[in-house]
Design an enzyme around this catalytic site. Structure first.
Site: not given
Ligand code: NAD
Length: 505
Positions: A123, A144, A156, A194
């Site tokens: 993001s 995204h 996106e 954003n």
């Molecule tokens: N949470 C939101 O609202 C949101 C919205 C849009 C985009 N994002 C993006 O999505 C991505 C994930 O966010 P999230 O909120 O789901 O995070 P989260 O912390 O809930 O989940 C991340 C997961 O990735 C795993 N992980 C970490 N490193 C890893 C690797 N090298 N290989 C495999 N697995 C790995 C972790 O164990 C965890 O289960 C981020 O890039 C975030 O910026 C989040």
């Protein structure tokens, strides 16, 4: 026909909040989905959690039992990245760190086939920077999603500097085939949503920092006058102050500390204090069971004026004249066109927020912009120490006679809704001029991604072509930090119109 093969295997790497949601979307669309997470056992847990969500869809009659069983059978968890070798699309949703994402895609490049599309759900990181680690960055695209991914339609589709057009098109078509609404955008800080949403939070916080009004009043004005679903304070309490602040900081840093994206000191203090919002029980508001509910400031009943004199054209507030007449208050037209104000019986004036302050005029009350004056249930007024109590009382009585609650705020130039909308409109024009996305996609993104009642360009058309420019120009004069400097794109937009209308003054 999109040409997307919905029977091809899709991998989701990183099975936290977003990964699970994205996997569910691909699964329900028909793909076999393979989950992988770096933490052993987590992919299996994620598969169970997705299964439980599918069960709930069956209970709600949104999925048949047979479709649920078929989807469950298509969902598997992988022990190693090598198990993803035959996937045609890998969507990455691991933690938001450049080195983690680069390392993952570098590994994947040696595992998946040449025609496998790689997608990142980042993001705030640059898709170009993530792709910079790849032998073939042309196959990496940003997809995204918004949280919760199964419910929110917007995606996106972000093209990095090196992303191939064919990869972006394939990602876009895939999003469509999954029943989502994709918008295409360039790889710039904050992408569309954003980036353009920043002033929604920043201006509310700035009015609060300027002691213009308290959070409950600002939120009520944004909702009941601006037509936003939630105010900036309650929304950031829901998102999490730390999450919202970190997006603001990352966009500001990525734009080389551009003043238009300056973070809020008040929000930073809140984060430092650990008041992160609903999740910690306290943010801008207190969520304890026994806490007092914060109520917006609402003016006591006042006597409406018997008449008003309309001077000139009220621009985006023109509809008010009809409402005033319908309320039985006489509207006298002044043939001499002095400006765009209503004159009250006591001689004071009522003007639409325009980026100036009330203290600059003898006896004036400003009223805020409303999405639609007929629909609005609350109107904000601002007065200075030079405003007479008679003028303020007549202004309050006038809007109350139209059935509105009235909130009196401090002498804040551009007030609340007006400055917020003007800045959103400006950033949207700027984004189009910089090739970030089309007007149509920006409107779609802001309506679907953050629930705005109108897209910025729809709003811009409604307000009249140079309204936002004039307001920001006035604000910029009063706060020359650069925060309100209207973009060249907005200037061009306003100037081109003036020329077409035959007045270049
Ligand atoms: N949470 C939101 O609202 C949101 C919205 C849009 C985009 N994002 C993006 O999505 C991505 C994930 O966010 P999230 O909120 O789901 O995070 P989260 O912390 O809930 O989940 C991340 C997961 O990735 C795993 N992980 C970490 N490193 C890893 C690797 N090298 N290989 C495999 N697995 C790995 C972790 O164990 C965890 O289960 C981020 O890039 C975030 O910026 C989040």
């Amino acid at each position: 026909m999109t040409g997307i093969d919905l029977s091809s295997p899709v991998a989701v790497v990183g099975t936290g909040t977003m990964g699970q949601g994205i996997a569910q979307v691909a699964l329900v669309a028909g793909h076999p989905v393979r989950l992988y997470d770096a933490v052993p056992g987590r992919a299996r847990e994620a598969a169970d959690a997705i299964g439980a969500r599918l069960d709930r869809l069956v209970v709600k009659d949104r999925l048949t039992g047979a479709d649920r069983d078929a989807a469950r059978a298509r969902l598997t968890s992988a022990e190693t990245l090598a198990d993803l070798a035959d996937c045609t699309l890998v969507v990455e949703a691991v933690l938001e760190r450049l080195d983690a994402k680069q390392g993952l895609f570098r590994e994947l490049e040696d595992i998946v086939g040449e025609d496998c599309l790689l997608a990142t759900n980042t993001s705030s990181l640059s898709v170009t920077a993530i792709g910079g680690a790849l032998r073939n960055p042309g196959r990496l695209v940003g997809l995204h999603f918004f949280n919760p991914a199964p419910l929110l339609p917007l995606i996106e589709v972000v093209s990095g500097f090196a992303t191939d057009v064919t990869s972006a098109t394939r990602a876009y078509e895939t999003a469509r085939a999954w029943g989502k609404t994709p918008v295409a955008c360039a790889d710039t800080p904050g992408f569309i949503v954003n980036r353009i949403a920043r002033p929604f939070y920043a201006e509310a916080f700035a009015v609060y920092e300027a002691q213009g009004a308290d959070p409950a009043t600002i939120d009520a004005i944004l909702r009941e006058s601006g037509g936003f679903k939630m105010g900036a304070f309650e929304l950031t309490d829901l998102i999490g102050q730390d999450v919202n602040e970190s997006v603001t900081h990352s966009v500001w840093r990525a734009f080389f500390q551009d003043a238009r994206f300056t973070p809020s000191l008040a929000q930073q203090r809140l984060v430092e204090a650990g008041r992160l919002g609903r999740k910690t029980g306290q943010g801008w508001y207190d969520y304890a069971d026994d806490a007092d509910r914060s109520e917006p400031h609402t003016a006591e009943p006042a006597q409406p004026p018997a008449y008003v004199v309309a001077e000139g054209d009220l621009g985006p507030a023109a509809e008010l004249l009809a409402l005033i007449r319908e309320a039985g208050i006489q509207v006298r037209d002044d043939d001499e066109d002095h400006g765009t104000r209503l004159v009250l019986p006591g001689g004071g004036q009522l003007a639409l927020a325009d980026g100036q302050t009330s203290v600059e005029f003898r006896d004036v009350v400003y009223f805020d912009l409303a999405l639609d004056y007929r629909w609005a249930t609350r109107i904000a007024l601002s007065a200075s120490q030079d405003t007479t109590s008679q003028t303020l009382s007549e202004a309050i009585g006038l809007f109350q006679a139209l059935g509105k609650d009235v909130s009196v705020i401090g002498d804040v130039p551009g007030m609340i809704v007006a400055r917020t909308v003007a800045r959103i409109v400006d950033l949207a024009h700027d984004a189009v001029a910089k090739g970030v996305a089309t007007e149509e996609d920006i409107d779609t993104a802001m309506r679907l991604g953050v629930n705005y009642p109108l897209g910025p360009f729809e709003w811009s058309r409604r307000l009249g072509r140079n309204w936002a420019y004039a307001l920001l120009d006035d604000l910029h004069l009063r706060d020359p930090s650069g925060r309100y400097a209207p973009s060249l794109a907005l200037y061009r937009h306003a100037y081109a119109t003036d020329k077409r209308e035959g007045s270049t003054s």
